[in-house]
Scaffold this motif. Structure first.
Motif, PDB file in Angstrom:
ATOM      1  N   GLY A  75      33.935 -12.642 -27.939  1.00  0.00           N
ATOM      2  CA  GLY A  75      32.860 -11.948 -28.640  1.00  0.00           C
ATOM      3  C   GLY A  75      33.203 -10.509 -28.978  1.00  0.00           C
ATOM      4  N   GLY A  76      32.437  -9.924 -29.878  1.00  0.00           N
ATOM      5  CA  GLY A  76      32.711  -8.605 -30.426  1.00  0.00           C
ATOM      6  C   GLY A  76      32.814  -7.509 -29.382  1.00  0.00           C
ATOM      7  N   ALA A  77      33.765  -6.605 -29.595  1.00  0.00           N
ATOM      8  CA  ALA A  77      33.953  -5.400 -28.784  1.00  0.00           C
ATOM      9  C   ALA A  77      34.357  -5.695 -27.339  1.00  0.00           C
ATOM     10  CB  ALA A  77      32.719  -4.512 -28.819  1.00  0.00           C
ATOM     11  N   ALA A  78      34.801  -6.910 -27.064  1.00  0.00           N
ATOM     12  CA  ALA A  78      35.324  -7.196 -25.729  1.00  0.00           C
ATOM     13  C   ALA A  78      36.700  -6.543 -25.572  1.00  0.00           C
ATOM     14  CB  ALA A  78      35.431  -8.694 -25.495  1.00  0.00           C
ATOM     15  N   ALA A  79      37.003  -6.121 -24.348  1.00  0.00           N
ATOM     16  CA  ALA A  79      38.296  -5.517 -24.036  1.00  0.00           C
ATOM     17  C   ALA A  79      39.024  -6.428 -23.056  1.00  0.00           C
ATOM     18  CB  ALA A  79      38.107  -4.134 -23.427  1.00  0.00           C
ATOM     19  N   VAL A  80      40.258  -6.803 -23.398  1.00  0.00           N
ATOM     20  CA  VAL A  80      41.025  -7.745 -22.585  1.00  0.00           C
ATOM     21  C   VAL A  80      42.258  -7.032 -22.039  1.00  0.00           C
ATOM     22  CG1 VAL A  80      42.218  -9.960 -22.551  1.00  0.00           C
ATOM     23  CG2 VAL A  80      40.206  -9.653 -24.023  1.00  0.00           C
ATOM     24  N   ASN A  81      42.386  -7.035 -20.727  1.00  0.00           N
ATOM     25  CA  ASN A  81      43.498  -6.372 -20.049  1.00  0.00           C
ATOM     26  C   ASN A  81      44.829  -7.036 -20.395  1.00  0.00           C
ATOM     27  OD1 ASN A  81      44.705  -4.558 -18.336  1.00  0.00           O
ATOM     28  ND2 ASN A  81      44.249  -5.704 -16.463  1.00  0.00           N
ATOM     29  N   GLY A  82      45.923  -6.321 -20.198  1.00  0.00           N
ATOM     30  CA  GLY A  82      47.244  -6.858 -20.452  1.00  0.00           C
ATOM     31  C   GLY A  82      47.763  -7.704 -19.308  1.00  0.00           C
ATOM     32  N   HIS A  83      48.747  -8.563 -19.614  1.00  0.00           N
ATOM     33  CA  HIS A  83      49.451  -9.360 -18.609  1.00  0.00           C
ATOM     34  C   HIS A  83      48.526 -10.300 -17.853  1.00  0.00           C
ATOM     35  CE1 HIS A  83      53.238  -7.058 -19.051  1.00  0.00           C
ATOM     36  NE2 HIS A  83      52.422  -6.036 -19.285  1.00  0.00           N
ATOM     37  N   ILE A  84      47.497 -10.817 -18.522  1.00  0.00           N
ATOM     38  CA  ILE A  84      46.626 -11.813 -17.904  1.00  0.00           C
ATOM     39  C   ILE A  84      46.619 -13.062 -18.777  1.00  0.00           C
ATOM     40  CG2 ILE A  84      45.186 -10.048 -16.813  1.00  0.00           C
ATOM     41  CD1 ILE A  84      43.021 -10.712 -18.881  1.00  0.00           C
ATOM     42  N   LYS A  85      45.959 -14.106 -18.283  1.00  0.00           N
ATOM     43  CA  LYS A  85      45.894 -15.369 -19.017  1.00  0.00           C
ATOM     44  C   LYS A  85      44.451 -15.821 -19.141  1.00  0.00           C
ATOM     45  CE  LYS A  85      47.837 -20.036 -19.207  1.00  0.00           C
ATOM     46  NZ  LYS A  85      48.806 -20.989 -18.601  1.00  0.00           N
ATOM     47  N   ILE A  86      44.068 -16.166 -20.379  1.00  0.00           N
ATOM     48  CA  ILE A  86      42.755 -16.739 -20.638  1.00  0.00           C
ATOM     49  C   ILE A  86      42.956 -18.201 -20.974  1.00  0.00           C
ATOM     50  CG2 ILE A  86      40.708 -16.656 -22.106  1.00  0.00           C
ATOM     51  CD1 ILE A  86      41.204 -13.697 -22.492  1.00  0.00           C
ATOM     52  N   MET A 130      31.285  -7.452 -25.683  1.00  0.00           N
ATOM     53  CA  MET A 130      31.281  -6.201 -24.925  1.00  0.00           C
ATOM     54  C   MET A 130      31.639  -6.401 -23.458  1.00  0.00           C
ATOM     55  SD  MET A 130      28.088  -4.196 -26.722  1.00  0.00           S
ATOM     56  CE  MET A 130      28.709  -2.585 -26.169  1.00  0.00           C
ATOM     57  N   SER A 131      32.390  -7.436 -23.175  1.00  0.00           N
ATOM     58  CA  SER A 131      32.852  -7.672 -21.805  1.00  0.00           C
ATOM     59  C   SER A 131      34.165  -6.928 -21.564  1.00  0.00           C
ATOM     60  CB  SER A 131      33.061  -9.173 -21.556  1.00  0.00           C
ATOM     61  OG  SER A 131      31.850  -9.875 -21.648  1.00  0.00           O
ATOM     62  N   GLY A 132      34.468  -6.696 -20.306  1.00  0.00           N
ATOM     63  CA  GLY A 132      35.744  -6.118 -19.909  1.00  0.00           C
ATOM     64  C   GLY A 132      36.489  -7.117 -19.046  1.00  0.00           C
ATOM     65  N   VAL A 133      37.522  -7.730 -19.596  1.00  0.00           N
ATOM     66  CA  VAL A 133      38.234  -8.798 -18.896  1.00  0.00           C
ATOM     67  C   VAL A 133      39.428  -8.183 -18.189  1.00  0.00           C
ATOM     68  CG1 VAL A 133      39.335 -11.050 -19.110  1.00  0.00           C
ATOM     69  CG2 VAL A 133      37.521 -10.393 -20.715  1.00  0.00           C
ATOM     70  N   ALA A 134      39.373  -8.161 -16.858  1.00  0.00           N
ATOM     71  CA  ALA A 134      40.404  -7.481 -16.076  1.00  0.00           C
ATOM     72  C   ALA A 134      41.394  -8.428 -15.425  1.00  0.00           C
ATOM     73  CB  ALA A 134      39.743  -6.621 -15.000  1.00  0.00           C
ATOM     74  N   SER A 135      41.041  -9.727 -15.321  1.00  0.00           N
ATOM     75  CA  SER A 135      41.917 -10.678 -14.632  1.00  0.00           C
ATOM     76  C   SER A 135      41.830 -12.033 -15.320  1.00  0.00           C
ATOM     77  CB  SER A 135      41.520 -10.798 -13.156  1.00  0.00           C
ATOM     78  OG  SER A 135      40.156 -11.174 -13.031  1.00  0.00           O
ATOM     79  N   ASP A 136      42.590 -12.978 -14.837  1.00  0.00           N
ATOM     80  CA  ASP A 136      42.673 -14.289 -15.477  1.00  0.00           C
ATOM     81  C   ASP A 136      41.297 -14.951 -15.603  1.00  0.00           C
ATOM     82  OD1 ASP A 136      45.370 -13.874 -15.488  1.00  0.00           O
ATOM     83  OD2 ASP A 136      45.862 -15.438 -14.025  1.00  0.00           O
ATOM     84  N   VAL A 137      41.145 -15.731 -16.672  1.00  0.00           N
ATOM     85  CA  VAL A 137      39.936 -16.519 -16.892  1.00  0.00           C
ATOM     86  C   VAL A 137      40.342 -17.992 -16.916  1.00  0.00           C
ATOM     87  CG1 VAL A 137      38.047 -17.038 -18.468  1.00  0.00           C
ATOM     88  CG2 VAL A 137      38.837 -14.673 -18.204  1.00  0.00           C
ATOM     89  N   PRO A 138      39.752 -18.823 -16.065  1.00  0.00           N
ATOM     90  CA  PRO A 138      40.147 -20.240 -16.035  1.00  0.00           C
ATOM     91  C   PRO A 138      39.751 -20.966 -17.321  1.00  0.00           C
ATOM     92  CG  PRO A 138      38.953 -19.602 -14.038  1.00  0.00           C
ATOM     93  CD  PRO A 138      38.774 -18.493 -15.022  1.00  0.00           C
ATOM     94  N   PRO A 139      40.376 -22.093 -17.596  1.00  0.00           N
ATOM     95  CA  PRO A 139      40.005 -22.888 -18.774  1.00  0.00           C
ATOM     96  C   PRO A 139      38.536 -23.320 -18.723  1.00  0.00           C
ATOM     97  CG  PRO A 139      42.074 -23.672 -17.833  1.00  0.00           C
ATOM     98  CD  PRO A 139      41.498 -22.690 -16.858  1.00  0.00           C
ATOM     99  N   GLY A 177      48.778  -5.696 -24.271  1.00  0.00           N
ATOM    100  CA  GLY A 177      50.063  -6.359 -24.384  1.00  0.00           C
ATOM    101  C   GLY A 177      50.325  -7.439 -23.358  1.00  0.00           C
ATOM    102  N   SER A 178      51.066  -8.463 -23.806  1.00  0.00           N
ATOM    103  CA  SER A 178      51.592  -9.546 -22.964  1.00  0.00           C
ATOM    104  C   SER A 178      50.521 -10.453 -22.385  1.00  0.00           C
ATOM    105  CB  SER A 178      52.463  -8.980 -21.832  1.00  0.00           C
ATOM    106  OG  SER A 178      53.558  -8.276 -22.371  1.00  0.00           O
ATOM    107  N   THR A 179      49.332 -10.433 -22.939  1.00  0.00           N
ATOM    108  CA  THR A 179      48.295 -11.375 -22.518  1.00  0.00           C
ATOM    109  C   THR A 179      48.485 -12.699 -23.237  1.00  0.00           C
ATOM    110  OG1 THR A 179      46.619  -9.813 -21.782  1.00  0.00           O
ATOM    111  CG2 THR A 179      45.816 -11.838 -22.772  1.00  0.00           C
ATOM    112  N   VAL A 201      51.479 -10.319 -27.176  1.00  0.00           N
ATOM    113  CA  VAL A 201      50.317 -11.187 -26.987  1.00  0.00           C
ATOM    114  C   VAL A 201      50.598 -12.538 -27.635  1.00  0.00           C
ATOM    115  CG1 VAL A 201      47.891 -11.552 -27.631  1.00  0.00           C
ATOM    116  CG2 VAL A 201      48.641  -9.319 -26.796  1.00  0.00           C
ATOM    117  N   ARG A 202      50.184 -13.588 -26.969  1.00  0.00           N
ATOM    118  CA  ARG A 202      50.332 -14.944 -27.522  1.00  0.00           C
ATOM    119  C   ARG A 202      48.949 -15.587 -27.570  1.00  0.00           C
ATOM    120  NH1 ARG A 202      55.886 -16.120 -27.349  1.00  0.00           N
ATOM    121  NH2 ARG A 202      55.534 -18.343 -27.711  1.00  0.00           N
ATOM    122  N   ILE A 203      48.476 -15.815 -28.786  1.00  0.00           N
ATOM    123  CA  ILE A 203      47.150 -16.397 -28.989  1.00  0.00           C
ATOM    124  C   ILE A 203      47.327 -17.838 -29.442  1.00  0.00           C
ATOM    125  CG2 ILE A 203      45.045 -16.283 -30.389  1.00  0.00           C
ATOM    126  CD1 ILE A 203      45.402 -13.267 -30.436  1.00  0.00           C
TER     127      ILE A 203
END
Length: 354
Positions: free
Chosen positions: A287-298, A307-316, A276-278, A260-262
């Motif tokens: 925000g708290g308890a959010a789940a972020v999928n691997g191999h995507i870009k925020i 408490m969100s579930g991030v499954a795909s890329d999020v634009p700037p 991994g690899s996000t 992961v690269r933050i």
């Protein structure tokens, strides 16, 4: 609240001097010599306390407020009783944070457990480790071969610093933390029980069923001015590095997977999991308890609701929420539609859910 010996009040700073320190304007010049000693919430602030108000919703708390001064902006100032001086600023939240730093500097990072500084005889330090002057090491800490620790850093009780780890200057590594396979910058704060640099979760299917562990030979890179909360885990990379960017603040009990690269100046709240690899851009808030999928870009400056579930890329610059996470306007519209349907269903059934 009774006297707090954990964080005793400041010996006192003049309001005019405090105003200069926090970038505020003292409206009542006659109160320049009044002394500020501590911080408190509005409803129970007493003489010597500084408090702040961000919203008119707190106006009822002013009835019991006896603060030495209130930090607020020009929309709130008219609500403040005449006997309480106002420290006026366009950024009251930031100004109050600066006031707290000034009045309670010792509370800004975990304090030492012993009154005596220096290197404890009960610590175990490999002869090949290199410590610069003025490093503190508390009892039962273990520092491995080839580790390097910069001047002004404090290693808490029971900390494990693995072989070859490099830690910069003026860092605080709190009790019970472990740091392996990592390079840590300057002025980093790591809270109790954090786990940094252990191998990540990676397996391949075995030839006869089961799973074969994938080797993890990367590192963790933590840049300057990062803060990492208690119980947080940051896995080292598989073949590349896991990177935490400068100025990023990570809450307690966060899991950050391998590679992961933050980016810089991100805020990641408790119980977030980042697979991994996000890649997370600069200035991102999660925000708290959010789940972020691997191999995507925020993207940079994006915001993810709790408490969100991030499954795909999020634009700037976007605000996302829900499961799966989507633009906040879409999420709120979906919630409104579901609420309306439930309300209509209840009306049709006469409010009987049986």
């Amino acid at each position: 609240m009774e006297y707090n010996w954990f964080f005793p009040p400041h010996e006192g700073v003049r309001l005019s001097d405090l105003a200069d320190q926090i970038g505020a304007t003292l409206e009542d010049k006659s109160s320049a010599d009044r002394l500020a000693r501590s911080v408190a919430p509005v409803y129970r602030a007493k003489e010597g306390d500084i408090c702040y108000m961000l919203s008119r919703k707190s106006r009822d708390e002013l009835e019991t407020c006896q603060a030495t001064a209130i930090v607020c902006d020009k929309t709130i100032a008219p609500l403040v009783p005449s006997h309480i001086p106002v420290l006026l600023t366009a950024h009251p939240h930031t100004a109050f944070a600066l006031a707290g730093t000034y009045l309670h500097e010792a509370a800004m990072r975990p304090s030492r457990n012993l009154s005596q500084a220096g290197i404890s005889a009960a610590a175990v330090i490999d002869p090949q480790a290199r410590l610069e002057p003025n490093v503190e090491v508390e009892p039962m800490a273990v520092i491995g071969a080839g580790a390097e620790i910069g001047e002004g850093t404090r290693i808490g009780a029971g900390v494990v610093i693995g072989p070859g780890v490099r830690i910069g200057r003026d860092c605080t590594i709190s009790a019970g933390a472990s740091i392996l396979c990592a390079l840590v910058g300057n002025n980093v704060i790591i809270h109790p029980g954090a786990r940094i640099g252990q191998d990540g979760f990676g397996y391949a299917p075995g030839p006869k069923g089961g799973m074969i562990k994938i080797v993890q030979i990367g590192r963790v890179i933590i840049q300057d001015n990062v803060e990492i909360g208690a119980g947080t885990t940051i896995d080292r990379g598989t073949m590349d590095d896991t990177v935490i960017g400068e100025g990023t603040k990570i809450d307690n009990q966060v899991q950050i997977g391998h590679n992961v690269r933050i980016g810089r100046h991100c805020g990641i709240v408790s119980q977030v999991g980042i697979a991994g690899s996000t890649i997370v851009g600069d200035g991102v808030m999660i925000g708290g308890a959010a789940a972020v999928n691997g191999h995507i870009k925020i993207g940079d400056r994006a915001q993810i609701a709790a408490m969100s579930g991030v499954a795909s890329d999020v634009p700037p610059n976007e605000r996302y929420g829900g499961i799966p996470a989507r633009p906040m306007r879409d999420f709120l519209r979906d919630v409104a539609e579901i609420t309306a349907r439930m309300h209509n269903r209840q009306k049709k059934s006469g409010g009987n859910n049986e």
